[in-house]
Design a protein around this motif. Sequence first.
Motif, PDB file in Angstrom:
ATOM      1  N   LYS A  32       5.355 -16.150   1.560  1.00 34.43           N
ATOM      2  CA  LYS A  32       6.169 -15.347   0.643  1.00 34.43           C
ATOM      3  C   LYS A  32       6.327 -15.996  -0.727  1.00 34.43           C
ATOM      4  O   LYS A  32       6.842 -15.365  -1.654  1.00 34.43           O
ATOM      5  N   SER A  33       5.884 -17.246  -0.866  1.00 37.97           N
ATOM      6  CA  SER A  33       6.017 -17.935  -2.152  1.00 37.97           C
ATOM      7  C   SER A  33       4.930 -17.533  -3.140  1.00 37.97           C
ATOM      8  O   SER A  33       5.046 -17.820  -4.329  1.00 37.97           O
ATOM      9  N   VAL A  34       3.863 -16.891  -2.660  1.00 35.22           N
ATOM     10  CA  VAL A  34       2.769 -16.482  -3.537  1.00 35.22           C
ATOM     11  C   VAL A  34       2.629 -14.960  -3.514  1.00 35.22           C
ATOM     12  O   VAL A  34       3.136 -14.296  -2.608  1.00 35.22           O
ATOM     13  N   ASN A  35       1.940 -14.423  -4.514  1.00 28.32           N
ATOM     14  CA  ASN A  35       1.847 -12.963  -4.646  1.00 28.32           C
ATOM     15  C   ASN A  35       0.528 -12.391  -4.130  1.00 28.32           C
ATOM     16  O   ASN A  35       0.292 -11.190  -4.241  1.00 28.32           O
ATOM     17  N   PHE A  41      -5.157 -16.381  -2.163  1.00 27.38           N
ATOM     18  CA  PHE A  41      -4.553 -17.184  -3.230  1.00 27.38           C
ATOM     19  C   PHE A  41      -5.302 -18.511  -3.359  1.00 27.38           C
ATOM     20  O   PHE A  41      -5.666 -18.928  -4.463  1.00 27.38           O
ATOM     21  N   THR A  72       5.557 -19.987 -12.225  1.00 24.28           N
ATOM     22  CA  THR A  72       6.459 -20.476 -11.181  1.00 24.28           C
ATOM     23  C   THR A  72       7.900 -20.501 -11.658  1.00 24.28           C
ATOM     24  O   THR A  72       8.178 -20.777 -12.834  1.00 24.28           O
ATOM     25  N   TYR A 145       9.004 -18.998  -6.474  1.00 25.27           N
ATOM     26  CA  TYR A 145       7.658 -18.493  -6.210  1.00 25.27           C
ATOM     27  C   TYR A 145       6.633 -19.107  -7.147  1.00 25.27           C
ATOM     28  O   TYR A 145       6.967 -19.726  -8.166  1.00 25.27           O
ATOM     29  N   HIS A 147       3.108 -17.433  -8.694  1.00 31.59           N
ATOM     30  CA  HIS A 147       2.316 -16.208  -8.749  1.00 31.59           C
ATOM     31  C   HIS A 147       1.099 -16.352  -9.659  1.00 31.59           C
ATOM     32  O   HIS A 147       1.193 -16.930 -10.746  1.00 31.59           O
ATOM     33  N   TYR A 148      -0.012 -15.824  -9.203  1.00 31.15           N
ATOM     34  CA  TYR A 148      -1.255 -15.791  -9.980  1.00 31.15           C
ATOM     35  C   TYR A 148      -1.272 -14.469 -10.744  1.00 31.15           C
ATOM     36  O   TYR A 148      -1.272 -13.393 -10.139  1.00 31.15           O
ATOM     37  N   LEU A 149      -1.265 -14.562 -12.098  1.00 27.50           N
ATOM     38  CA  LEU A 149      -1.115 -13.365 -12.922  1.00 27.50           C
ATOM     39  C   LEU A 149      -2.148 -13.317 -14.040  1.00 27.50           C
ATOM     40  O   LEU A 149      -2.572 -14.342 -14.559  1.00 27.50           O
ATOM     41  N   GLN A 153       0.050  -8.940 -16.973  1.00 25.15           N
ATOM     42  CA  GLN A 153       1.106  -9.118 -15.970  1.00 25.15           C
ATOM     43  C   GLN A 153       2.114 -10.171 -16.426  1.00 25.15           C
ATOM     44  O   GLN A 153       3.327  -9.998 -16.261  1.00 25.15           O
ATOM     45  N   LYS A 157       6.170  -9.691 -17.339  1.00 24.54           N
ATOM     46  CA  LYS A 157       7.225 -10.476 -16.690  1.00 24.54           C
ATOM     47  C   LYS A 157       8.104 -11.176 -17.717  1.00 24.54           C
ATOM     48  O   LYS A 157       9.334 -11.150 -17.617  1.00 24.54           O
TER      49      LYS A 157
END
Length: 301
Positions: A32-35, A41, A72, A145, A147-149, A153, A157
């Motif tokens: 759940k820490s990554v998107n 990932f 992050t 988290y 996240h790779y964006l 994106q 954010k």
Amino acid sequence: MPEVPEMEIYKNYLNQWVKDKKINCANVYRAKSVNLESKEFCTTVIGKQIKGILRQGKYLIFQLDDGHFLLTHMMLDGRLFLMTIESETPQENGVSKAIALQSEILQSDAEDLKQRFKDLPGKASVVFGLSDGSVLFFCNLTLGYLHYLGQEQLETKLRELGKDPLDPNFSAQNFAQLLEGKRGMIKPWLMNPKNISGVGNAYSNEALFSAGILPTRLISTISHLEKVNLFNSLVNCIRESIRLGGDMEEPFASWDDFIGGYNAYFKAYDRAGKSCLVCGETIRKSEVGGRNAFFCPHCQR
């Protein structure tokens, strides 16, 4: 919760120790820490070079050489830890020995890592093995988290955020204008990231104390001069905390004796029941906007 000073210190450390390194290997211990799906990932980030690290408010932004970013947020308990070659392997063994150890580490489970490496600031959520043999741990991302964006994106954010207090284009006059016509109490407003990004409980308390303004003070009663003074107090407090090491207790690496150096310098935050360092009155605590407020009833109005 890490705020602007702590994240700025992380940014500086990362640019010193992680910038220009490639991600050799990766493991996600908390999905759940990554998107992305955990395996996707890891496959996506492996082989990418970290071109630099930026900060916006409480966010850290890893710039990757494929034009994407790793965003992050530590939230309440998240911490970073870097295991360097020197800390785990004798110098004469070189990078090859470190790479072997790195592979072993990334094949371990989170509980084993926590037991084996006592310096870790919590349970590993995501781990990167870097091209120089070092290992970067993202720990305790239970609420936080990584996240790779893509560029769009990321911009979407960050568009939600208010001005960063250390933005060179953000002035005391701009700050005063933001407060014009606003209602409610000043402390919750300061902590709202849509107003000012990166200011949390600790530094809102400190800035208000330094400016002589009660955390419960209605914004509509604060004069222009007081607004300017509050902005300057906030910026000065943040810069001084960065200079002294911030207020986190967990080091960035086994050799790190800098982080946490500001703990002894708080004048109001977390000092309930103690004497005010300015007037001698007892520092009090109350709940404001769902968070603890620390203040001196004599020095703040």
